[in-house]
Write a protein that holds these residues in place. Structure first.
Motif, PDB file in Angstrom:
ATOM      1  N   LEU A  43       0.826  -1.212   0.000  1.00 18.71           N
ATOM      2  CA  LEU A  43       0.000   0.000   0.000  1.00 18.71           C
ATOM      3  C   LEU A  43       0.858   1.259   0.000  1.00 18.71           C
ATOM      4  CD1 LEU A  43      -2.847  -0.924   2.534  1.00 18.71           C
ATOM      5  CD2 LEU A  43      -3.068  -0.627   0.072  1.00 18.71           C
ATOM      6  N   LEU A  51      -8.682  -2.492  -2.126  1.00 15.26           N
ATOM      7  CA  LEU A  51      -8.115  -3.467  -1.188  1.00 15.26           C
ATOM      8  C   LEU A  51      -9.184  -4.491  -0.851  1.00 15.26           C
ATOM      9  CD1 LEU A  51      -6.092  -4.549   0.958  1.00 15.26           C
ATOM     10  CD2 LEU A  51      -6.994  -2.801   2.518  1.00 15.26           C
ATOM     11  N   THR A  53      -9.556  -7.795   1.576  1.00 11.31           N
ATOM     12  CA  THR A  53      -8.842  -8.505   2.633  1.00 11.31           C
ATOM     13  C   THR A  53      -9.763  -9.431   3.410  1.00 11.31           C
ATOM     14  OG1 THR A  53      -7.493  -8.243   4.638  1.00 11.31           O
ATOM     15  CG2 THR A  53      -9.202  -6.576   4.251  1.00 11.31           C
TER      16      THR A  53
END
Length: 446
Positions: A43, A51, A53
């Motif tokens: 990042l 993103l 996750t």
């Protein structure tokens, strides 16, 4: 429009591979990380548009990553994944900054819809992730990468996104597509350009020597080791090591490479002393490493370690709009090298060059242009091109009826064309044909 890049974070390599394949099929670039620490590094140094996750991770968990992204990259959209019946953790993540969440198991269609929804929401706030044509997109020479076709511009965009990070990178592509050129562009466009760039051709060094060449050896480690000598990893310390033809590395070398990538530690042959190295590893191959890893011919854990960032060099047949630029570049190069005036190219010769599919890719084109410049008299004509480009029906798309050939005859003609394209280099020809050198030798004898 540039491709968007998505960072995938999950402690399961299998899940990362599934997500990567599904998102790549949707024309997204993907980075992968199995830990929050590595994800934070990406990042900080790469340009990420989304993103994704998992919530439960070893060590620092996904919630920590969501909060970090919200604090440090407030405009970055986040999609969380939860594998538990209760989605309370995912809801908490949404409250902490995530735009949406997915509950496992989910289908490829559900993933697509979730990603598209996140981008729609983000585009409603800002249009910074979608850029219009700029001077950068019109670049035709980027650290030696010549072209302005969409595949080339997408490749340059990805290099720009990763150049400031030391994340391990795997470059895949056919022989002659410029994989080493891409590796050099990554190194020399980034902040480590003053540090060493060391190239190692794993296919050119005999297997029994590759280990000692890479890791170095101490005096007396084996017969002929009359002095202690550092290896390529020591030479690349502080910079970048480029491991070309990584698929040819032996099982023993693959095991030791895994430790270098994971721990940044090197042990010279003949000693147990560990030495720390600080470098970026870029590997390249014209083989399908994923398939080889599934067949047990390449270490699966090493494949995933190399596959943090995945780049593909497009074959020349997929970027034919770049042919005039490449031809002009090579004419400039060799006219200067030979001290000759730069020749023109007749329309018929240019037609033949554009019609050819170039199985040897840019290397084949460069050889053809160099040959033509040497032989031409003022301007390049069809007669100055390699013989396999002379025939009017060389593309097999002529209106004239062709003689019907047997499969054996067609195979023989194709082998001759490939050998001509690579200047008789049997190793390169075997790779293009998808056979080994022994099989090629047998076919040549026949």
């Amino acid at each position: 429009m540039k491709k968007r890049s998505i960072l995938l974070v999950d402690d399961s390599q299998d899940m990362l591979e599934v997500l990567r394949r599904q998102l790549n099929a949707l024309q997204y670039n993907t980075f992968q990380s199995t830990s929050v620490t590595d994800a934070i590094d990406l990042l900080q140094h790469a340009r990420i548009d989304l993103l994704i996750t998992d919530m439960r991770m070893p060590g620092l968990d996904g919630m920590h990553l969501v909060k970090y992204a919200k604090s440090n990259f407030p405009d970055l959209p986040v999609l969380v994944i939860t594998g538990f019946p209760s989605v309370s953790g995912a809801v908490e993540a949404v409250k902490s900054g995530a735009l949406d969440y997915l509950s496992k198991p989910f289908t490829a269609k559900e993933l697509q819809q979730a990603v598209q929804q996140v981008f729609r929401q983000q585009d409603g706030k800002t249009d910074t992730t979608v850029s219009t044509a700029t001077e950068e997109e019109q670049t035709i020479d980027y650290h030696g990468i010549i072209g302005q076709s969409q595949p080339v511009m997408e490749l340059i965009d990805l290099i720009e996104r990763i150049k400031d990070t030391r994340a391990t990178t795997l470059i895949q592509g056919e022989s002659g597509t410029g994989k080493e050129l891409v590796a050099r562009a990554i190194h020399y466009s980034g902040p480590y350009r003053q540090a060493p760039f060391v190239t190692v051709n794993c296919g050119a060094i005999p297997e029994h020597l590759l280990e000692s060449e890479l890791f170095g050896f101490v005096k007396g480690a084996f017969t002929g080791a009359n002095e202690t000598r550092p290896g390529f990893f020591h030479a690349a310390d502080g910079g970048t090591i480029f491991l070309d033809e990584i698929g040819n590395a032996s099982a023993a070398v693959q095991t030791r490479l895994l430790r270098v990538i994971q721990e940044k530690e090197v042990k010279m042959v003949g000693t147990n002393t560990v030495q720390k190295v600080d470098l970026r590893v870029i590997a390249a191959t014209n083989s399908d490493l994923y398939t080889l890893s599934q067949q047990g011919q390449f270490r699966e854990d090493l494949y995933y370690r190399l596959h943090v960032i995945d780049l593909h060099t497009p074959p020349l047949r997929q970027r034919k709009s770049d042919l005039p630029l490449l031809i002009r570049h090579f004419l400039d190069k060799y006219a200067k090298s030979y001290g000759r005036p730069k020749p023109g190219v007749t329309p018929e010769a240019m037609h033949r060059l554009k019609a050819h599919d170039w199985p040897g890719n840019i290397r084949e084109l460069e050889n053809a242009v160099q040959r033509a410049l040497i032989l031409c008299d003022g301007q390049i004509e069809v007669a100055d091109l390699p013989a396999y480009l002379h025939a009017a029906d060389h593309t097999l798309r002529t209106a004239q009826p062709q003689a019907l050939l047997s499969l054996r005859e067609m195979e023989q003609q194709h082998i001759r064309r490939v050998l001509d394209a690579v200047d008789g280099n049997k190793t390169a020809a075997a790779k293009i044909l998808g056979i080994n050198r022994k099989t090629l030798r047998i076919k040549l004898k026949e």
